[in-house]
Structures are given as structure tokens and as C-alpha cells.
Design a protein around this motif. Structure first.
Motif, PDB file in Angstrom:
ATOM      1  N   ARG A  96       3.117   7.217  28.920  1.00 33.51           N
ATOM      2  CA  ARG A  96       3.852   7.392  30.170  1.00 33.51           C
ATOM      3  C   ARG A  96       2.926   7.235  31.375  1.00 33.51           C
ATOM      4  O   ARG A  96       3.259   6.543  32.345  1.00 33.51           O
ATOM      5  N   ALA A 212       9.088  -2.254  37.510  1.00 34.91           N
ATOM      6  CA  ALA A 212      10.104  -1.920  36.510  1.00 34.91           C
ATOM      7  C   ALA A 212       9.588  -2.205  35.101  1.00 34.91           C
ATOM      8  O   ALA A 212       9.821  -1.424  34.165  1.00 34.91           O
ATOM      9  N   GLY A 213       8.868  -3.317  34.932  1.00 31.31           N
ATOM     10  CA  GLY A 213       8.277  -3.618  33.631  1.00 31.31           C
ATOM     11  C   GLY A 213       7.279  -2.560  33.211  1.00 31.31           C
ATOM     12  O   GLY A 213       7.249  -2.144  32.046  1.00 31.31           O
ATOM     13  N   SER A 216       8.980   0.658  32.125  1.00 28.17           N
ATOM     14  CA  SER A 216       9.640   0.589  30.818  1.00 28.17           C
ATOM     15  C   SER A 216       8.694   0.893  29.666  1.00 28.17           C
ATOM     16  O   SER A 216       9.146   1.187  28.552  1.00 28.17           O
ATOM     17  N   LYS A 219       9.055   4.206  27.510  1.00 26.44           N
ATOM     18  CA  LYS A 219      10.114   4.259  26.507  1.00 26.44           C
ATOM     19  C   LYS A 219       9.871   3.289  25.358  1.00 26.44           C
ATOM     20  O   LYS A 219      10.331   3.515  24.238  1.00 26.44           O
ATOM     21  N   LEU A 220       9.149   2.212  25.637  1.00 28.78           N
ATOM     22  CA  LEU A 220       8.922   1.186  24.612  1.00 28.78           C
ATOM     23  C   LEU A 220       7.667   1.431  23.781  1.00 28.78           C
ATOM     24  O   LEU A 220       7.431   0.732  22.801  1.00 28.78           O
ATOM     25  N   LEU A 261       8.597  -8.785  35.371  1.00 26.80           N
ATOM     26  CA  LEU A 261       8.995  -7.892  34.279  1.00 26.80           C
ATOM     27  C   LEU A 261       8.037  -8.025  33.093  1.00 26.80           C
ATOM     28  O   LEU A 261       7.613  -7.037  32.497  1.00 26.80           O
ATOM     29  N   LEU A 265       4.981  -5.190  31.995  1.00 27.24           N
ATOM     30  CA  LEU A 265       4.901  -4.592  30.659  1.00 27.24           C
ATOM     31  C   LEU A 265       3.606  -4.969  29.962  1.00 27.24           C
ATOM     32  O   LEU A 265       3.040  -4.172  29.205  1.00 27.24           O
TER      33      LEU A 265
END
Length: 348
Positions: A96, A212-213, A216, A219-220, A261, A265
Motif C-alpha cells: 500500500r 490511479a495506476g 491500484s 489491491k493488486l 495507467l 502500476l
């Protein structure tokens, strides 16, 4: 957290230095052998001093030298902050905060670029006052950050074999990550967009998608790198392909956001994959090594795109070639990441 450095020569913005040296392995050695907190605080003070140096320097050579010092300090800051995240938390909480680090860095870069652009109207030196923000952070960081108890005795060797593949993929990933950050305004200019507000709006949209990526990732992170790396590189490839084919601003914006995005990530996935299994007295050097590979990739990104442009004759075509490279990296990740690699939120 310190944002990822750049070589786009936007020296009016403190969020990204114009030239970044790459000393993270040395910084990592200091972190593991001596102290995380003291190096971080010292780097912040020097960062503020070197960052504001163009306010009173007149020699171009001296100003370029001050940018090199900024790059050295930023490398140390990023390595220290990332190492401390690894020290303080484990498992899903570590994931996180690593995702949050990239998110905050992206938002900060966007904010400081906007502030630097606004202050630039008052003179080219004015934006460099923003580097004093680093000094504002020193006191609260001194009070709130704690130094983990160091291990005693000789430092253990790094697991070079385990780090090599993640670092090599990070090297090329840095080229992909940084390409559109540098080239987006030139793509828009090629389409006839000259309004600074319009260019800034598209860049901001990409930054939001990058954030935003990054968000995420928390959670991923229960998934394995063999799953997430192809997704991240695949999104970056799709976004760059859209930009390659775009003939208007709307499509370029869509492509930039899809790319954001993927790259948002990508960074926490690569970092966690490379450093998650390191022990306390290896973490600083391992993080520094990974950061060094990332910085070299980012530094090389404009050069690689320029080479592709020289071969293809057009910037958008060059980004199309880079889309193929990103897609190839998605395939490579499937081939080189073992099925047995644990989920990214598993640290022990």
C-alpha cells in the motif's frame, strides 16, 4: 517521497532535476552500513541548497553542476524513503505504501510543474525558490521518522542473481516509463497544439491516470509479478500505440492516459519484485541498485526515442516502435518470471 528524476531539462521545476547522476548503489551502502535517517536528512538539506543555487549563480557551468548535485541528492532521498518503507511495513501494508509513494510522487510532480510554470512568469530564476520546500520537511521528518536498529557485524552479500533480472527489466522499463513524460508536449506540438493550457491539461490527465495506476497496486499486490508485469507493460504498449495512430488531441489524451495507467502500476510492481525478499541489512543496497537501473533507463529514454525518430523519421512513429518494445517486455516477463515467484505482498 521523492519523485522519479528526469532529464527533460525543465529546470524551472523543482519536481524533476534537469540532470540526474546515479549514485544510489553508494547511497545504499551508506544506508545499510551506517544510518537511513541521517543520510535522508542530510540529503534534504543539500538538495535545498543545490536546488536554490541558480538564484545566485551566473555561470552556466556552475548551474549545470548544481543540477548534478540535485540529482545525487534526489537519488539518495528516493533510496532512503523506499528503504524505510520496507523497514517499517511488510506484506499488504508495504504494498500500500509503495503504491502511495508513486502516487504522491506523480501528484507532486504535476503540482510543482504547474507552480514552476506560474512562477516562471516572474523571471527564469523565480521557480527555484520552490526547492526550499525540502527545508520545511526537515524538522517534521527529524521528529517523526525513526531509525531502525541496524544489524551488527559485517554486511551480508546481495543476492545478485535474484536482483539481476528485475533490474534489467527495470532498465528498459525506465525507458518506457519516461518516454511520454518527455515527448507528450512535442507530440501535441506536431498536431498543431500551441496553447500551454491545452498541453498542461493533457499532461495533467496523464498524471491523474498514472496516479490511479499506482493507487491500484495496493489491491493488486496479492497477485504474482508474472501476472502484473505483462498487464502493466501491455497497458503501456496499448497507450503508446494509440498515441502513434492518433491524429487529434482527443486520441492523444486517451493514449496518454492508458500509458499512464500502465506505467503507474509498473513502478511499484518492479520495485516490490526486486526488493521484497531482501533482508534489513541488504535492503538499502538492493533498493539503491534498483533505483540506479531505473535512473539510467530514464536518462536513456530521450536518447532512445531520438534514435527511433531518426530511423523512422517521425516522433509518433518512434513512439509506435517503443510500443512494440513495451509489448515485447510483456512477453519477456511471462518467459523470465518463474511461476513459483510469490505474490508481491508476501515478504517472508
Amino acid at each position: 517521497m521523492s519523485p522519479a528524476p528526469t532529464c527533460s531539462c525543465r529546470s524551472s521545476s523543482p519536481s524533476r532535476p534537469c540532470w540526474s547522476a546515479s549514485p544510489p548503489p553508494f547511497a545504499g551502502l551508506v544506508i545499510d552500513a551506517i544510518d537511513r535517517k541521517r543520510l535522508l536528512l542530510a540529503a534534504l538539506v543539500v538538495y535545498a541548497a543545490a536546488g536554490t543555487a541558480p538564484l545566485y549563480l551566473d555561470s552556466l557551468g556552475a548551474i549545470i553542476g548544481s543540477r548534478a548535485v540535485v540529482g545525487l541528492c534526489e537519488a539518495a532521498i528516493m533510496t532512503c524513503c523506499t528503504t524505510l518503507i520496507g523497514d517499517y511495513w511488510a506484506g499488504s501494508r508495504r504494498s500500500r505504501y509503495l503504491g502511495l509513494q508513486t502516487l504522491v510522487a506523480t501528484v507532486a510532480a504535476t503540482v510543482f510543474l504547474a507552480l514552476g510554470g506560474g512562477l516562471g512568469a516572474a523571471g527564469w530564476r523565480t521557480p527555484f525558490w520552490l526547492y526550499l520546500v525540502a527545508l520545511v520537511l526537515v524538522v517534521p521528518m527529524y521528529r517523526l521518522i525513526w531509525q531502525p536498529v541496524p544489524s551488527s557485524g559485517k554486511l551480508p552479500p546481495l543476492p545478485w542473481r535474484a536482483l539481476l533480472v528485475p533490474c534489467l527489466i527495470t532498465l528498459v522499463g525506465g525507458v518506457v516509463f519516461y518516454a511520454l513524460v518527455v515527448q507528450l508536449s512535442f507530440v501535441l506540438d506536431g498536431l498543431g497544439v500551441t496553447s500551454s493550457a491545452a498541453i498542461g491539461g493533457v499532461s495533467a490527465a496523464m498524471s491523474i491516470a498514472t496516479a490511479a495506476g499506482s493507487a491500484s497496486f495496493a489491491k493488486l499486490s496479492s497477485r504474482r509479478p508474472r501476472t502484473l508485469l505483462p498487464i502493466a507493460f501491455g497497458l503501456a504498449a496499448a497507450g503508446l500505440a494509440i498515441v502513434f495512430a492518433a491524429g487529434n488531441v482527443a486520441l492523444v489524451t486517451a493514449g496518454a492516459m492508458v500509458t499512464g495507467l500502465g506505467t503507474g502500476l509498473l513502478l511499484p510492481v518492479l520495485l516490490t519484485w526486486a526488493t521484497n525478499r531482501l533482508h534489513f541489512d541488504q535492503r538499502g543496497r538492493g533498493t539503491g541498485l534498483w533505483t540506479g537501473f531505473l535512473f539510467v533507463g530514464e536518462f536513456a529514454s530521450p536518447l532512445v526515442v531520438a534514435a527511433f525518430k531518426a530511423a523512422s523519421g517521425d516522433l509518433q512513429q518512434a513512439l509506435g516502435v517503443l510500443a512494440v518494445v513495451a509489448l515485447a517486455l510483456a512477453v519477456v516477463a511471462l518467459l523470465v518470471v518463474p511461476r513459483s515467484a510469490p505474490p508481491l505482498n508476501v515478504t517472508d
